[in-house]
Design an enzyme around this catalytic site. Structure first.
Site, short mmCIF file in Angstrom:
data_model
loop_
_atom_site.label_atom_id
_atom_site.label_comp_id
_atom_site.label_asym_id
_atom_site.label_seq_id
_atom_site.Cartn_x
_atom_site.Cartn_y
_atom_site.Cartn_z
CG LEU A 31 -1.75 -1.09 1.57
CD1 LEU A 31 -2.58 -0.76 2.77
CD2 LEU A 31 -3.10 -1.02 0.29
CG HIS A 32 2.59 3.08 -3.17
ND1 HIS A 32 2.59 1.81 -3.54
CD2 HIS A 32 2.83 3.99 -4.16
CE1 HIS A 32 2.49 2.00 -5.30
NE2 HIS A 32 2.60 3.02 -5.47
#
Ligand code: UD1
Ligand code: UDP
Length: 360
Positions: A206-207
């Site tokens: 996740l970014h």
């Protein structure tokens, strides 16, 4: 022909590696290149590791742009890339993907009346809250040659008035790296240290700012993942943007194991042997589709719709009950099987170099 190849951030490196390998293997094309690293990403595990593992030569220049706000980073890349192009003019600048380096260098090149080729042109999320969508639109408004991965991308370009003769449907160059690496992938150290069993763990990355920049939201996502996976483990290589957020929240988990960003050969091994992947990455949606691994994407839209219509990907947006349910379906073996999109065959770089070699 003399060209400049630009790369700046993690997802760029697996796109330039096959191109450079192909150019080097065909001296008869007389294509000479300078490789410019903008320095948008600079941590060892977001940059140098990919040069080592994918055999990318040392860049001819590193612009050292570093991090900053959208404007600061874009401006720094532009100022430094203009100096680079003035000192080392070439006939064509090749940019890949949709990061700030892609857009910044396209603008600079065109203002110096240098042609631009965009690899991965034409894809659109139609979501202007994503900086990448703005980067795609600006780059495609300026480019001269459009190398595309899908008929969706071709249609978007045609609808925006791009002449057919400039669009080259060559397939997905990221998949070239995946095919090339298939006999080189390496079991990451976490496999033993976390006692993972093939096909019995999840991977998460996740970014995207929409998921990670609000710590409370990030906690809610983690809780839903934990509830979904039950007694199975989730290995999560943590992007520095996400690491910064996690540092500010109280949080611990028995099932979600946070690790440093991984090298490409280790990361592909990890997803290839997993039960499923939870992500908001663009590239990971494509890689899981190619590998036939179930993928749940925490985004409301995707610029890569073929990963949903044809591949193994499903979008769940911010519907966290759906996230839990989807993980449950994967665990129960109820996920769709998927197929590989057209021209995702490991030969995209070859087709691009064919086009480049024919440019007068
Ligand atoms: C960028 C791209 C995004 C891509 C992602 C891939 C843009 C607008 N965004 O997002 O499209 O999906 O890379 O990973 O181009 N940082 C480090 N070390 C680094 C790089 C970044 O610590 O080597 C930290 C910095 O605190 C920085 C933050 O991560 O402020 C975000 O980095 P940035 O390059 O601005 O955007 P990404 O979120 O990495
Ligand atoms: N990747 C990697 N190590 C990791 C996470 C991702 O090598 O720890 C690779 C992944 O296989 C894909 C690329 O990085 O090839 C995707 O980059 P990222 O998710 O950072 O960017 P995006 O594709 O979302 O722009």
């Amino acid at each position: 022909m003399n060209i400049t190849i630009v790369a700046g951030a993690r997802p760029n490196f697996m796109k330039i590696a096959p191109l450079i390998r192909e150019i080097n293997s065909r001296p008869e094309t007389n294509i000479k290149f300078r490789l410019v690293h903008t320095g948008q990403h600079y941590n060892e595990n977001l940059s140098q590791v990919f040069f080592n593992e994918l055999g990318i030569p040392h860049p001819d220049a590193n612009l050292g742009a570093g991090s900053g706000t959208q404007a600061e980073q874009t401006a720094r890349i532009m100022v430094e890339f203009e100096k680079e192009m003035l000192a080392n003019p070439t006939d064509l600048v090749i940019v890949v993907g949709d990061v700030n380096s892609t857009m910044a260098c396209s603008i600079v090149a065109k203002k110096l009346v240098t042609k631009v080729a965009h690899i991965e042109a034409g894809i659109r999320s139609f979501d202007l809250t994503m900086p990448e969508e703005i980067n795609r639109m600006v780059t495609d408004a300026l480019a001269d040659y459009f190398f595309t991965t899908s008929s969706f991308a071709n249609d978007n370009l045609r609808k925006s008035g791009i002449d057919y003769s400039k669009i080259f449907f060559v397939g997905n160059i990221m998949i070239d790296s995946l095919v090339w690496s298939s006999d080189k992938i390496k079991q990451p150290a976490e496999f033993d240290s976390q006692k993972l069993t093939h096909g019995k763990y999840f991977v998460a990355t996740l970014h995207r700012p929409s998921n990670v920049d609000d710590p409370e939201n990030l906690k809610t996502i983690f809780k839903a993942i934990e509830e979904g996976v039950g007694d199975q483990k989730v290995i999560m290589p943590v992007h520095p943007r996400t690491a910064k957020m996690l540092a500010g929240i109280q949080w611990s988990s028995n099932s979600i194991i946070l690790v440093e960003p991984m090298g490409y050969l280790e990361f592909i091994y990890l997803i290839k042997n997993s039960l499923g992947v939870i992500t908001d990455s663009g590239g990971v949606q494509e890689e899981t589709t190619y590998l036939g691994i179930p993928c749940v994407t925490l985004r409301k839209n995707t610029e890569r719709p073929e990963t949903v219509t044809k591949g193994t990907n499903e979008l769940i947006g911010d519907n966290y009950p759906k996230l839990r349910e989807s993980i449950g379906e994967i665990r129960a073996g109820k996920w769709k099987r998927g197929a590989i999109p057209e021209l995702w065959d490991g030969k995209t770089a070859q087709r691009i170099v064919d086009v480049l070699a024919a440019i007068k």
